[in-house]
Design an enzyme around this catalytic site. Structure first.
Site, short mmCIF file in Angstrom:
data_model
loop_
_atom_site.label_atom_id
_atom_site.label_comp_id
_atom_site.label_asym_id
_atom_site.label_seq_id
_atom_site.Cartn_x
_atom_site.Cartn_y
_atom_site.Cartn_z
N GLY A 31 -3.75 -7.91 11.45
CA GLY A 31 -3.37 -7.85 10.19
C GLY A 31 -1.98 -7.22 10.09
N GLY A 33 1.19 -5.05 7.60
CA GLY A 33 1.26 -4.40 6.33
C GLY A 33 2.85 -4.23 6.26
N ALA A 34 3.28 -3.27 5.18
CA ALA A 34 4.90 -3.18 4.90
C ALA A 34 5.27 -2.30 6.17
CB ALA A 34 4.66 -2.31 3.40
N ASN A 35 4.55 -1.59 6.86
CA ASN A 35 5.11 -0.69 7.69
C ASN A 35 4.63 -0.94 9.25
OD1 ASN A 35 2.33 0.35 7.33
ND2 ASN A 35 3.15 2.41 7.21
N GLY A 36 3.82 -2.03 9.47
CA GLY A 36 3.40 -2.20 10.71
C GLY A 36 2.64 -3.53 11.18
N LYS A 51 -2.11 -0.45 16.20
CA LYS A 51 -0.98 -0.38 15.38
C LYS A 51 0.51 -0.11 15.87
CE LYS A 51 0.31 0.25 10.45
NZ LYS A 51 0.08 0.87 9.38
N ASP A 141 -4.13 1.16 0.05
CA ASP A 141 -4.16 -0.39 -0.02
C ASP A 141 -5.40 -1.06 0.71
OD1 ASP A 141 -2.76 -2.57 0.02
OD2 ASP A 141 -1.89 -2.34 2.10
#
Length: 306
Positions: A31, A33-36, A51, A141
């Protein structure tokens, strides 16, 4: 330290810790997301979720939170595995490694295993939210893409970029799961925020990607009434009251919501052929296989309720 959201690691790429020298081999991306980005990796025949962060400071805050959760009793005990930096293509990236349950996204799992497993998935997921809230955090989230389900209905969360301290403004969210998007309340981190997202997740699992649950709605059409009207759909039968109460913020805490979900009557079992995805008249072995699947389902309910 330099990081970039453009980084990408293909299958077979080794990620080697700069300081601890632990090596993790990338299997696939789980997956983003906005930060990784989160990858499925392996090390010494074990599988983990890794991550890689876009911003070292933000990721360190996330690591500190996960370390705390990992040391506390509950579902996140021993969740944290490792943290380090890695050099790749001339850049240095921060990363951390967490426990991984090999499984499928919830919608894929339900499609393959049957609607009755919604109860087990929901219980596991709500229990994780209860543990998180007890430690003073909100997930923030919560969405299908951040959840994995194993064959026995066990649930794992895979991206903690949106985790926020209770009382603060939620720092990362996805629009259609966001209470503020639907004008259903603030973006303050509290139990109700996660429960609202949980309700939307339930709607997407039970009713599919309905036309009303979309980021394309104009602001004046985004309201709780649109969602409540959707609950008239028979697809939500058995869950509509719980979802409604979560949407309107009726539960005082995630613990109360967990207890309410636990009290739901057991879903009616689907037919053997439907549950196994087979055509009618598939034979006696189908009934035997289905009986085995019911046994597994019953055991899963027993262990999650105990």
């Amino acid at each position: 330290m330099t990081t970039s959201s453009e980084m990408e690691f293909i299958q077979g790429t080794p990620i080697i810790g700069k300081w601890k020298r632990n090596t993790y081999v990338v299997e696939r991306k789980l997956g983003e997301g906005a930060n990784g980005k989160v990858y499925l990796v392996r090390r010494d025949r074990c599988w983990y979720a890794l991550k890689l962060g876009f911003n070292a400071v933000d990721l360190q805050s996330e690591i500190n939170m996960i370390r705390k959760l990992s040391q506390a009793p509950g579902d996140f005990r021993n969740f944290f595995v490792d943290a380090d930096d890695a050099e790749h293509a001339g850049q240095v990236y921060s990363f951390y490694v967490m426990r991984y349950v090999r499984g499928d996204p919830p919608d894929v799992f339900l499609k393959n295993s049957g609607r009755e497993w919604m109860q087990v998935i929901g219980l596991h997921l709500l229990r994780k939210l209860v543990d998180l809230h007890r430690q003073g955090f909100v997930f923030g989230d919560l969405k299908l893409e951040n959840v994995l389900v194993s064959r026995y209905g066990e649930v794992e969360l895979i991206d903690f970029g949106g985790v926020t301290v209770m009382g603060n403004g939620v720092k990362q969210f996805t629009e259609v799961y966001d209470r503020g998007y639907w004008n259903g309340g603030s973006r303050k981190a509290d139990d109700g925020y996660d429960l609202f997202s949980f309700a939307i997740l339930c709607m997407r699992l039970l009713g599919g990607h309905n036309s009303c649950i979309t980021p394309q709605l104009i602001p004046q059409n985004r309201n709780i009434d649109v969602l409540l009207e959707e609950l008239d759909n028979p697809a939500y039968s058995g869950y509509e009251d719980f979802v409604r109460r979560s949407l309107i913020g009726e539960f005082r805490s995630s613990e109360e919501a967990f207890a309410e979900w636990k009290a739901l009557p057991i879903s009616a079992m689907a037919s053997p052929n439907k549950a196994l995805g087979l055509p009618p008249g598939a034979g006696h072995w189908v009934a035997c296989s289905f009986a085995a699947s019911l046994l597994i389902f019953g055991l899963a309910l027993y262990f999650v309720w105990s």
